[in-house]
Design a protein around this motif. Sequence first.
Motif, short mmCIF file in Angstrom:
data_model
loop_
_atom_site.label_atom_id
_atom_site.label_comp_id
_atom_site.label_asym_id
_atom_site.label_seq_id
_atom_site.Cartn_x
_atom_site.Cartn_y
_atom_site.Cartn_z
N THR A 53 -78.16 55.54 44.88
CA THR A 53 -76.80 56.00 45.08
C THR A 53 -75.85 54.81 45.14
O THR A 53 -76.29 53.67 45.22
N GLU A 54 -74.58 55.08 45.12
CA GLU A 54 -73.45 54.15 45.17
C GLU A 54 -72.86 53.98 43.79
O GLU A 54 -73.42 54.41 42.79
N THR A 55 -71.71 53.31 43.72
CA THR A 55 -70.99 53.19 42.46
C THR A 55 -70.53 51.77 42.15
O THR A 55 -69.70 51.57 41.28
N GLY A 56 -71.06 50.78 42.86
CA GLY A 56 -70.67 49.39 42.62
C GLY A 56 -71.13 48.89 41.27
O GLY A 56 -71.84 49.58 40.53
N ASN A 57 -70.75 47.66 40.95
CA ASN A 57 -71.09 47.07 39.65
C ASN A 57 -72.57 46.75 39.51
O ASN A 57 -73.08 46.72 38.39
N LEU A 58 -73.27 46.46 40.59
CA LEU A 58 -74.66 46.00 40.49
C LEU A 58 -75.60 46.63 41.52
O LEU A 58 -76.68 47.07 41.19
N ILE A 59 -75.20 46.65 42.78
CA ILE A 59 -76.08 47.09 43.87
C ILE A 59 -76.14 48.60 43.95
O ILE A 59 -75.14 49.30 43.84
N ARG A 60 -77.36 49.10 44.17
CA ARG A 60 -77.61 50.52 44.42
C ARG A 60 -78.59 50.60 45.60
O ARG A 60 -79.27 49.63 45.92
N HIS A 61 -78.67 51.76 46.23
CA HIS A 61 -79.59 51.90 47.36
C HIS A 61 -80.13 53.31 47.49
O HIS A 61 -79.61 54.25 46.90
N ILE A 62 -81.19 53.39 48.29
CA ILE A 62 -81.78 54.65 48.72
C ILE A 62 -81.46 54.78 50.20
O ILE A 62 -81.72 53.84 50.98
N ASP A 63 -80.90 55.89 50.60
CA ASP A 63 -80.68 56.15 52.02
C ASP A 63 -82.03 56.34 52.70
O ASP A 63 -82.88 57.04 52.18
N VAL A 64 -82.21 55.70 53.84
CA VAL A 64 -83.48 55.79 54.57
C VAL A 64 -83.26 56.47 55.91
O VAL A 64 -82.56 55.95 56.77
N LYS A 65 -83.88 57.63 56.04
CA LYS A 65 -83.81 58.37 57.29
C LYS A 65 -85.20 58.61 57.88
O LYS A 65 -85.35 58.85 59.07
N LYS A 66 -86.21 58.55 56.99
CA LYS A 66 -87.60 58.76 57.42
C LYS A 66 -88.52 58.04 56.43
O LYS A 66 -88.11 57.73 55.31
N PRO A 67 -89.76 57.74 56.84
CA PRO A 67 -90.67 57.00 55.97
C PRO A 67 -90.92 57.64 54.60
O PRO A 67 -91.11 56.92 53.61
N THR A 68 -90.86 58.94 54.51
CA THR A 68 -91.10 59.58 53.21
C THR A 68 -89.97 59.30 52.21
O THR A 68 -90.14 59.55 51.02
#
Length: 146
Positions: free
Chosen positions: A92-107
């Motif tokens: 997710t996200e909309t920046g030029n380079l960096i993206r991420h996965i939201d982490v709420k639980k180990p799965t």
Amino acid sequence: MKTTRTIHPDFQFLLDFKDQEIIDLFTDLREYILELYPDSNELVYHTHALTAVFSISDKLSDAFCMLPIYTNHLNLGFNKGTLLKDPDKLLTETGNLIRHIDVKKPTDYRNPKAKALIKEAIDFAIKDMDKPTKSIGQTISKIKKK
């Protein structure tokens, strides 16, 4: 396989101020990253977030992922996320380079799709590196002490 690399004392001091749930998630995700690439160098920062960055060298520019810890959550960030294949649309996200996965639980990260993305990021960083590193498997603090 559990790694025996301890968390840097500068980082641990600041981490201890976080909620136990965030600490546990961070610790498990850090272990998972180190299991997938034990030779990674861990660069630790404290800026707008308390962040552990995993790199194939001692340089931020060679990083493949990062774990920024905010007040109430953390992410599995990919420094060159827009350059990775993401067929499952995990990032997710909309920046030029960096993206991420939201982490709420180990799965959220202990699954085949996230594992494949992490491995792709590692492979990309290795191919993209300018010159070989002299640092392997080190933890390097970039935290400025007051």
